[in-house]
Scaffold this motif. Sequence first.
Motif, short mmCIF file in Angstrom:
data_model
loop_
_atom_site.label_atom_id
_atom_site.label_comp_id
_atom_site.label_asym_id
_atom_site.label_seq_id
_atom_site.Cartn_x
_atom_site.Cartn_y
_atom_site.Cartn_z
N PHE A 11 89.80 40.41 104.62
CA PHE A 11 89.33 39.11 104.57
C PHE A 11 90.13 38.41 105.98
O PHE A 11 89.10 37.67 106.74
N TRP A 12 91.12 38.83 106.62
CA TRP A 12 91.49 38.56 107.88
C TRP A 12 90.68 38.84 109.00
O TRP A 12 90.29 38.25 109.64
N GLN A 13 90.15 40.10 108.95
CA GLN A 13 89.02 40.73 109.87
C GLN A 13 87.95 39.76 109.64
O GLN A 13 87.33 39.66 110.95
N LYS A 14 87.47 39.73 108.62
CA LYS A 14 86.06 38.94 108.56
C LYS A 14 86.25 37.38 109.11
O LYS A 14 85.42 37.15 109.83
N LYS A 74 84.40 36.29 112.29
CA LYS A 74 83.31 34.92 112.00
C LYS A 74 83.87 33.94 113.18
O LYS A 74 82.89 33.37 113.76
N ALA A 75 84.85 33.64 113.40
CA ALA A 75 85.39 32.59 114.28
C ALA A 75 85.16 33.00 115.84
O ALA A 75 84.50 32.17 116.78
N ILE A 76 85.22 34.14 116.25
CA ILE A 76 84.92 34.85 117.41
C ILE A 76 83.28 34.58 117.85
O ILE A 76 83.07 34.25 118.74
N ASN A 77 82.59 35.08 116.77
CA ASN A 77 81.07 34.91 117.13
C ASN A 77 80.53 33.39 117.05
O ASN A 77 79.65 33.00 117.81
N GLU A 78 81.21 32.48 116.32
CA GLU A 78 80.90 31.19 116.40
C GLU A 78 81.36 30.60 117.66
O GLU A 78 80.41 29.84 118.41
N ILE A 79 82.61 31.14 118.29
CA ILE A 79 82.65 30.68 119.65
C ILE A 79 81.68 31.06 120.81
O ILE A 79 81.31 30.46 121.70
N LYS A 80 81.56 32.26 120.73
CA LYS A 80 80.29 32.92 121.57
C LYS A 80 79.15 32.42 121.27
O LYS A 80 78.31 32.43 122.41
N ILE A 112 90.88 32.99 120.52
CA ILE A 112 90.73 33.20 118.93
C ILE A 112 91.25 34.50 118.34
O ILE A 112 91.93 34.58 117.45
N LYS A 113 90.99 35.54 119.09
CA LYS A 113 91.50 36.84 118.73
C LYS A 113 93.02 36.91 118.72
O LYS A 113 93.45 37.13 117.82
#
Length: 463
Positions: free
Chosen positions: A448-451, A455-461, A13-14
């Motif tokens: 916004f890109w960093q947020k 958010k996507a990384i946290n959802e995956i984890k 994702i990163k």
Amino acid sequence: MENQAKAVTAEDIKKHYDTLLDRPELHGLKLLLGINMFLLITLIVMPQYFGVHIGYDITCSRFANILLTLYAILQYKVLNLFIKCFLNASVTVPLMLYLFVAFYTMVLRANINAFMLVFLEILTLYMLIFAIRYVIGIRRALKIIIGCAYFLSVYGFVEFMAGHSLMLQFLSTVPNAVSNCYRSGFYRIMGPCGHPLGYGLLLILLIAIACYDYDREAIYLYRRPVLLFMLLGNVFLTGSRSSQGVALIEVLVILIMSRGVNKRKTIAYTLIIISAFSAFLAMSFKTRIGNYLLMQITTLIDHVLGTEISVNFGADITTLRNSEGYREFLPLIFQLDWLNPLVGRGVQGTFGAEFPTEDGGIVYIHSIDNYYVLQYIKYAYPGLVSYVIFIFTGIITMFRKLFLNKSGLTKILLVGFACYFINLWWVDSLQTLKFVYIFLALFFAEMFWQKDKKKAINEIKSC
């Protein structure tokens, strides 16, 4: 094994979001990309007096505004992402307050431009945020801005040698009051702007971007040394003392903000450059170019120290004194009882005021070289306060982001943003707010890109 799989997925994702710096989600929409590229490039390099006049000036940026509005209406996804940018930007509330003040000023003063000029500037800001985040990409936007900086810096020297504005000569297609400016026998360059002071404001912003290394995400004063010195040369050719002073302070701040090896190299190179420049002045002070450089340097010294050294190099000391003297009376405009403190005069018509001096004379004020005083005249205290809140909201948001994420881009954008609005204490914006809005759009696009990535990384984890 499960944790390892999560880590790999999060890393994927990163990597995906890192590619969005160059190829954002909508970069494949060629028509949308073309319109947004047109908007960004023409905002920087095309003068406001170029366009089509049909009872209302359709400039390049306004033409792009119209096309993007139609595109968003026809494409729900684009409109949805645009609204997302609008709602998530921290500066939206103060800007909407400012827009509301502009609206009731338009109604009460029967002055449609009092609202429309503000509305179009704010609309362009959010279009730029959307464009850089979702269509153009942050790195590509930076490359475009740097490319425009190279073009303008070269053009500035050509314009100075020509002795008049080539853009004004060949691109003046809508009604305007722009004219060439001279001081002490020398032409003052103004690039794509309508006045040398406005071009000085643009150069302040471009100097900051020239010192950003987007490959290493670091600040380095001499990242592009040729561009840097061409831009600084353009600043001196504008003849704007405020821009010259702010540019020198900006360079010093960028030097201080550099880290490690970059700072040491910058200090060493700077000492060498100062020595070489001093030797050049010593050998060329009797030539036209040497005399001009010394006049600009000593004029700036005179402004700071109250001396008159520049008169030895041909400076028109009387004009310079008059330019400085009347500024002392500008704060007295807030005390005029015939100006309504709640409803401004709008943007039409001229302004004039008389103030008595200590020796019994009278000073007549007709030129307001202070953006904040002029905001009071146009939109009274509500407009001035709401816009100052917008400025500080932007600065505070940048500081908060730096506290959470040490972004080199945010640092350099903060330097340019702050220097621009500091310079406005001595000059009006002169239709240059669109330039600083590009900086603000870059900042929010990266935030916004960093947020979104976090958010996507946290959802995956969390799965």
